[in-house]
Design a protein around this motif. Structure first.
Motif, PDB file in Angstrom:
ATOM      1  N   THR A 107      33.856  35.115  48.913  1.00  0.00           N
ATOM      2  CA  THR A 107      32.939  34.143  48.333  1.00  0.00           C
ATOM      3  C   THR A 107      32.672  33.034  49.340  1.00  0.00           C
ATOM      4  N   ASN A 108      31.455  32.511  49.308  1.00  0.00           N
ATOM      5  CA  ASN A 108      31.091  31.359  50.135  1.00  0.00           C
ATOM      6  C   ASN A 108      31.025  30.085  49.298  1.00  0.00           C
ATOM      7  N   GLY A 109      31.516  30.174  48.083  1.00  0.00           N
ATOM      8  CA  GLY A 109      31.396  29.061  47.139  1.00  0.00           C
ATOM      9  C   GLY A 109      32.334  27.906  47.412  1.00  0.00           C
ATOM     10  N   HIS A 110      33.201  28.001  48.431  1.00  0.00           N
ATOM     11  CA  HIS A 110      34.148  26.924  48.714  1.00  0.00           C
ATOM     12  C   HIS A 110      33.946  26.322  50.106  1.00  0.00           C
ATOM     13  N   GLY A 111      32.755  26.494  50.660  1.00  0.00           N
ATOM     14  CA  GLY A 111      32.455  25.908  51.957  1.00  0.00           C
ATOM     15  C   GLY A 111      32.540  26.929  53.073  1.00  0.00           C
ATOM     16  N   SER A 112      32.383  26.454  54.313  1.00  0.00           N
ATOM     17  CA  SER A 112      32.389  27.353  55.465  1.00  0.00           C
ATOM     18  C   SER A 112      33.791  27.928  55.676  1.00  0.00           C
ATOM     19  N   ARG A 113      33.821  29.156  56.153  1.00  0.00           N
ATOM     20  CA  ARG A 113      35.075  29.894  56.270  1.00  0.00           C
ATOM     21  C   ARG A 113      35.824  29.496  57.537  1.00  0.00           C
ATOM     22  N   ASP A 114      37.122  29.284  57.443  1.00  0.00           N
ATOM     23  CA  ASP A 114      37.981  29.004  58.587  1.00  0.00           C
ATOM     24  C   ASP A 114      37.837  30.124  59.624  1.00  0.00           C
ATOM     25  N   GLY A 115      37.863  29.751  60.928  1.00  0.00           N
ATOM     26  CA  GLY A 115      37.652  30.729  61.972  1.00  0.00           C
ATOM     27  C   GLY A 115      38.655  31.865  61.954  1.00  0.00           C
ATOM     28  N   ARG A 116      39.920  31.553  61.677  1.00  0.00           N
ATOM     29  CA  ARG A 116      40.934  32.603  61.624  1.00  0.00           C
ATOM     30  C   ARG A 116      40.722  33.526  60.432  1.00  0.00           C
ATOM     31  N   LEU A 117      40.245  32.951  59.303  1.00  0.00           N
ATOM     32  CA  LEU A 117      39.932  33.801  58.162  1.00  0.00           C
ATOM     33  C   LEU A 117      38.710  34.667  58.470  1.00  0.00           C
ATOM     34  N   GLU A 118      37.730  34.103  59.191  1.00  0.00           N
ATOM     35  CA  GLU A 118      36.554  34.886  59.559  1.00  0.00           C
ATOM     36  C   GLU A 118      36.954  36.082  60.414  1.00  0.00           C
ATOM     37  N   ALA A 119      37.927  35.864  61.298  1.00  0.00           N
ATOM     38  CA  ALA A 119      38.403  36.969  62.127  1.00  0.00           C
ATOM     39  C   ALA A 119      39.066  38.052  61.271  1.00  0.00           C
ATOM     40  N   LEU A 120      39.833  37.622  60.258  1.00  0.00           N
ATOM     41  CA  LEU A 120      40.446  38.591  59.360  1.00  0.00           C
ATOM     42  C   LEU A 120      39.371  39.361  58.587  1.00  0.00           C
ATOM     43  N   VAL A 121      38.328  38.649  58.134  1.00  0.00           N
ATOM     44  CA  VAL A 121      37.244  39.309  57.396  1.00  0.00           C
ATOM     45  C   VAL A 121      36.543  40.331  58.289  1.00  0.00           C
ATOM     46  N   ASP A 122      36.296  39.974  59.559  1.00  0.00           N
ATOM     47  CA  ASP A 122      35.684  40.930  60.487  1.00  0.00           C
ATOM     48  C   ASP A 122      36.556  42.174  60.638  1.00  0.00           C
ATOM     49  N   ARG A 123      37.850  41.959  60.693  1.00  0.00           N
ATOM     50  CA  ARG A 123      38.777  43.086  60.801  1.00  0.00           C
ATOM     51  C   ARG A 123      38.689  43.975  59.567  1.00  0.00           C
ATOM     52  N   ILE A 124      38.562  43.342  58.400  1.00  0.00           N
ATOM     53  CA  ILE A 124      38.441  44.114  57.152  1.00  0.00           C
ATOM     54  C   ILE A 124      37.155  44.923  57.149  1.00  0.00           C
ATOM     55  N   ARG A 125      36.062  44.290  57.569  1.00  0.00           N
ATOM     56  CA  ARG A 125      34.765  44.975  57.569  1.00  0.00           C
ATOM     57  C   ARG A 125      34.726  46.167  58.511  1.00  0.00           C
ATOM     58  N   SER A 126      35.597  46.130  59.515  1.00  0.00           N
ATOM     59  CA  SER A 126      35.605  47.228  60.492  1.00  0.00           C
ATOM     60  C   SER A 126      36.328  48.459  59.968  1.00  0.00           C
ATOM     61  N   ARG A 127      37.027  48.318  58.844  1.00  0.00           N
ATOM     62  CA  ARG A 127      37.798  49.435  58.297  1.00  0.00           C
ATOM     63  C   ARG A 127      36.948  50.230  57.314  1.00  0.00           C
ATOM     64  N   ASP A 128      37.109  51.551  57.311  1.00  0.00           N
ATOM     65  CA  ASP A 128      36.373  52.373  56.354  1.00  0.00           C
ATOM     66  C   ASP A 128      37.237  52.770  55.161  1.00  0.00           C
ATOM     67  N   ASP A 129      38.477  52.269  55.109  1.00  0.00           N
ATOM     68  CA  ASP A 129      39.359  52.596  53.999  1.00  0.00           C
ATOM     69  C   ASP A 129      39.658  51.380  53.127  1.00  0.00           C
ATOM     70  N   VAL A 130      38.901  50.286  53.329  1.00  0.00           N
ATOM     71  CA  VAL A 130      39.078  49.075  52.525  1.00  0.00           C
ATOM     72  C   VAL A 130      37.764  48.754  51.835  1.00  0.00           C
ATOM     73  N   SER A 131      37.794  48.624  50.524  1.00  0.00           N
ATOM     74  CA  SER A 131      36.594  48.280  49.771  1.00  0.00           C
ATOM     75  C   SER A 131      36.451  46.760  49.715  1.00  0.00           C
ATOM     76  N   TYR A 132      35.236  46.255  50.026  1.00  0.00           N
ATOM     77  CA  TYR A 132      35.029  44.812  49.928  1.00  0.00           C
ATOM     78  C   TYR A 132      33.669  44.516  49.318  1.00  0.00           C
ATOM     79  N   ALA A 133      33.575  43.356  48.651  1.00  0.00           N
ATOM     80  CA  ALA A 133      32.333  42.929  48.003  1.00  0.00           C
ATOM     81  C   ALA A 133      32.313  41.412  47.987  1.00  0.00           C
ATOM     82  N   THR A 134      31.120  40.846  47.798  1.00  0.00           N
ATOM     83  CA  THR A 134      30.967  39.393  47.681  1.00  0.00           C
ATOM     84  C   THR A 134      30.678  39.033  46.231  1.00  0.00           C
TER      85      THR A 134
END
Length: 845
Positions: A107-134
């Motif tokens: 969710t983007n409802g709590h402001g801009s995402r911390d850089g380290r969290l953004e890196a974790l999110v990028d890592r999640i998006r790169s996986r094909d065995d993890v389901s993610y949604a906004t």
């Protein structure tokens, strides 16, 4: 850590869903995720900092190790990084969940995402065995989580059923802390269970020696040998030996209908299916030992692992003595802790003690020796390292042993030591927490803060929190609420302190008064939209309701006992505990001269609940007197319900008075209309439909059932609809329209599952079997036939036999197809599914 993605357990094993997020930032989102998980009757695993006396990293690692599905919710914050760590707990939890199904929501409802969290999110998006949604807000998140979990479970169901046998029953407790120094014992007891040579193994030892933990660990290790499941039965809240078999029945899902055949029903439910019963805390109900012996003789598949402070003394018992933890000899390596010292160190560190080192080992060893190596005593002492060093603990404990009086000569020496340790822990409490401790032992099976506050006399949050900190009370999460329990030996100490002050009777009275108030408050909520949640909330307090009933019964307080029974009647019925109410009322009638409304109510329960295989002449007599008694005191609703039940009794074949039944149901209609009680009127229409069926008037029955279902639907009452819609389908099948009936049976089955109304589940499986047979689907019909028969045998639902038409369909199915290849296997496969998996099969979900 990895979870085999091809394996899935049936829903009766309560899949655990670990929820990972920052706490304060996403509090509303966490609540939404929990609501979604509970909607699917799964178990949310929520880590809240400070809720348990363990370091956060140890706690979430333990929780993850016991979880089946990972849900990550990420907003703006990366979370806290513990000293000495490179990543936050948030990222560590995600990494540790590798191998289990992972659902991630952003969710983007709590402001801009911390850089380290953004890196974790990028890592999640790169996986094909993890389901993610906004998602935009908590409401949308709740729907996403509920939908995704349902799809995930559905996708894995067929594969899981092929690779893992269905199990059912009360899950073994899953301790989150370490299990120290019992490897040899676990192996030895596990070998006894696996050999099944001795079908009764009793773990014997003093209170606090660790019998329960050893039983749980041993049973878990041997679980694969018991295809029908492992069932954990805690007898700590049970005060009467006659309630041991009902407790076992409840764990197995066998209903007590009050006809005196429960022991036989339990034996039938187990049969020759390999079943492990872990029966904990038997020492105070030893008179139940002959019942266990008979059960083992009648059910060849049963193996009992019991815990008790004394042997049961019955033939075939294998006694296994559980000794205190070993303490390393002073002549050995002084720096190497033995099992007892290691337990102290583990629990002290979990409690937050810092700076413990080799220099403390001598003092820790002395403390453990003074406590005779008893695990519970060691844990209680270790909890005090938040305030005292091991050297101070040693000095205080040794000084206490010198000055405390001896316990009674009937108590073993080790138990005297444990009692002193508990007393010492209580003495270190402040006055408010100590007063609370002296009160809460009256609760059976746990309590919530509202109940504690009612008995203590003021808000119980702070004193109960201090008792949790002192390891005298255990905090648990039940759905969206917190509950609290006490270990048996600690609860015994609380009760003994109350008795010493002469407060036992007063506390029992206050306890009963509180649960009478609960019945008055929650009873009306059992009807209507909130009925399911109310029913499950009352189930958590079943032992307390039972204890309150016993207090009222012993004191002959008939009017108040009637409130407990009458206001909560749907709870007793839907939960399969009608037999308890029957027993109360029979005893009340036998011991006390009743009159007026109290007698009318008692006769109502003995008459309406005892419908079964026997002649109903006595039920007609009791219900007629009940209706007349209610009428005499002007209780319109009481009379209406009594006349409903009287109509059913009169229509039974053993009585055969259909005209009389029609007259009584007509009176019931008039009375419900007078009081404008729509749900009672719905039930009256269902009964009227049953009378029409007895008169071979199928169309008249269909009209009556439809009207009852319309009223129940308007009132949004799940329990009434589970019955009414099922009966509409029954009439449609009898009228030759099974296609229209099938979705009605499935709707009724879904409602019965939400309520865990086992009688309704059994009826629905029978009906869907008949529908499948009618359209020529032999495999499905045979599978449902096996499932329906197993549901009846396991649950004990014999008092409501299937309609003659459904029974005839089953016989015809076997006559026409029983000789065909595969038929017997399909029936056997259906019988082995277990209730929840059978329901999923029947629903096609």
């Amino acid at each position: 850590m990895a979870v085999d993605s091809t394996a899935i357990r049936t829903p009766d094993q309560r899949l655990r869903v670990f929820v990972s997020s920052t706490l304060r930032e996403l509090a509303a989102e966490r609540a939404a995720a929990r609501a979604a998980i509970e909607r699917l009757m799964l178990t949310p695993v929520m880590f809240e900092l400070g809720s348990r006396p363990h370091p956060p990293r140890d706690l979430y690692r333990a929780y993850l190790a016991q979880s089946d599905i990972f849900v990550g919710i990420y907003g703006a914050s990366y979370g806290w990084i513990a000293p000495g760590e490179d990543v936050s707990g948030l990222e560590d939890e995600y990494s540790l969940a590798e191998g289990m199904p992972r659902l991630v929501y952003l969710t983007n409802g709590h402001g801009s995402r911390d850089g380290r969290l953004e890196a974790l999110v990028d890592r999640i998006r790169s996986r094909d065995d993890v389901s993610y949604a906004t998602f935009r807000d908590p409401a949308e998140l709740e729907e996403l989580v509920a939908r995704d979990l349902a799809l995930l479970i559905g996708e894995r169901f067929d594969r899981g059923r092929a690779t893992e046998p269905a199990r059912q029953g009360e899950a073994l407790p899953a301790p989150v802390d370490s299990f120290v120094g019992r490897q040899v014992d676990v192996a030895a007891v596990g070998d006894l269970l696996l050999s099944q040579r001795d079908r009764l193994v009793t773990l014997i030892g003093p209170g606090g020696v660790g019998k329960t933990r050893l039983a749980i660990a041993s049973a878990a290790g041997a679980a694969e040998a018991f295809a029908a499941g492992v069932h954990f039965i805690d007898l700590a809240p049970v005060r009467d030996a006659s309630l041991v078999i009902p407790a076992i029945a409840s764990s197995l899902g066998v209903i007590d209908v009050g006809d005196g055949r429960l022991e036989e029903r339990v034996a039938t439910a187990i049969g020759d299916r390999p079943t492990l019963l872990v029966v904990d805390n038997l020492e105070h109900v030893l008179d139940a030992a002959p019942q266990l012996a008979r059960l083992l003789a009648a059910a060849q598949g049963a193996v009992v692992l019991a815990t008790s402070r004394v042997a049961l003394g019955i033939a075939g018992e294998h006694r296994y003595e559980v000794r205190p933890l070993a303490i390393r000899d002073d002549r050995a390596d002084a720096a190497a802790p033995g099992p007892a010292e290691q337990l102290f160190l583990d629990r002290a560190r979990a409690a937050g003690a810092v700076g413990l080192g080799n220099g403390d080992v001598d003092d820790i060893r002395a403390v453990c020796r003074a406590l005779d190596g008893l695990p519970l005593a060691i844990e209680l002492a270790a909890a005090r390292t938040r305030l005292l060093t091991p050297a101070e603990l040693r000095e205080r404990l040794e000084r206490g042993l010198d000055i405390l009086p001896e316990a009674g000569p009937d108590r073993p020496e080790r138990q005297r030591t444990l009692a002193r340790t508990i007393d010492w822990s209580v003495d270190l409490l402040d006055d408010e927490a100590r007063d609370a401790f002296d009160v809460i032992g009256v609760f059976s099976g746990g309590f919530d803060l509202d109940a504690a506050s009612a008995l203590i006399g003021h808000d119980a949050l702070e004193p109960v929190a201090r008792l949790v900190d002192a390891s005298l009370v255990v905090h648990e999460t039940a759905g969206r609420s917190s509950r609290f329990t006490m270990l048996t030996t600690v609860r015994t100490a609380s009760l003994e302190r109350a008795a010493a002050e002469g407060n036992t009777n007063a506390l029992a009275d206050r306890h009963a008064a509180h649960f009478i108030a609960v019945a008055r408050q929650q009873g009306p909520r059992l009807y209507g939209p909130g009925g399911v949640d109310t029913l499950w909330g009352l189930r958590a307090d079943h032992e307390n309701l039972r204890a309150a009933g016993r207090t009222l019964l012993d004191q002959g307080r008939a009017e108040e006992l009637e409130v407990l029974a009458w206001r909560l009647f749907p709870f007793w019925w839907a939960s399969g505990r009608q037999g308890e109410v029957t027993a109360w009322m029979r005893e009340l009638l036998a011991r006390h001269p009743l009159e007026g409304r109290a007698r009318a109510s008692a006769l109502y329960f003995t008459g309406s609940i005892t419908f079964g295989d026997a002649d109903r002449t006595d039920a007609v007599r009791d219900l007629r007197e009940s209706a007349e008694g209610f009428a005499a005191v002007g209780d319109v609703l009481g009379e209406a319900f009594a006349r409903n039940s009287l109509a059913l009794a009169l229509a039974d074949r053993s009585v055969g008075d259909l005209p009389g039944a029609d007259r009584e149901i007509a009176r019931g209609f008039a009375l419900f209309a007078e009081r404008r009680h729509p749900l009672g009127e719905s039930l009256a229409h269902v009964i009227h439909g049953l009378l029409r069926l007895a008169a071979d008037d199928v169309m008249g029955a269909h009209r009556a059932f439809l009207r009852g279902d319309e009223i129940a639907a308007a009132g949004r009452d799940e329990f009434s609809r589970a019955m009414s819609e099922h009966h509409v389908g029954v009439a449609e099948v009898l009228a030759g329209d099974p296609v229209t009936a099938e979705p009605r049976f499935k709707n009724s089955l879904r409602r019965s599952l939400r309520l865990f109304y086992v009688e309704g589940i059994a009826h629905a499986l029978e009906a869907l079997c008949a529908v499948a047979a009618d359209r020529g689907d032999v495999e499905r019909a045979a599978t449902l036939l096996g499932a329906a028969r197993a549901a009846r045998a396991i649950s004990g639902v014999y008092n409501s036999p299937p309609l003659a038409a459904f029974a005839q369909t089953a016989r015809r199915l076997e006559d026409e197809h029983g000789h065909e290849p595969g038929f017997a296997g399909w029936v056997a496969a259906g019988a082995d599914l277990g209730t929840a998996a059978a329901a999923a099969y029947a629903l096609g979900e």
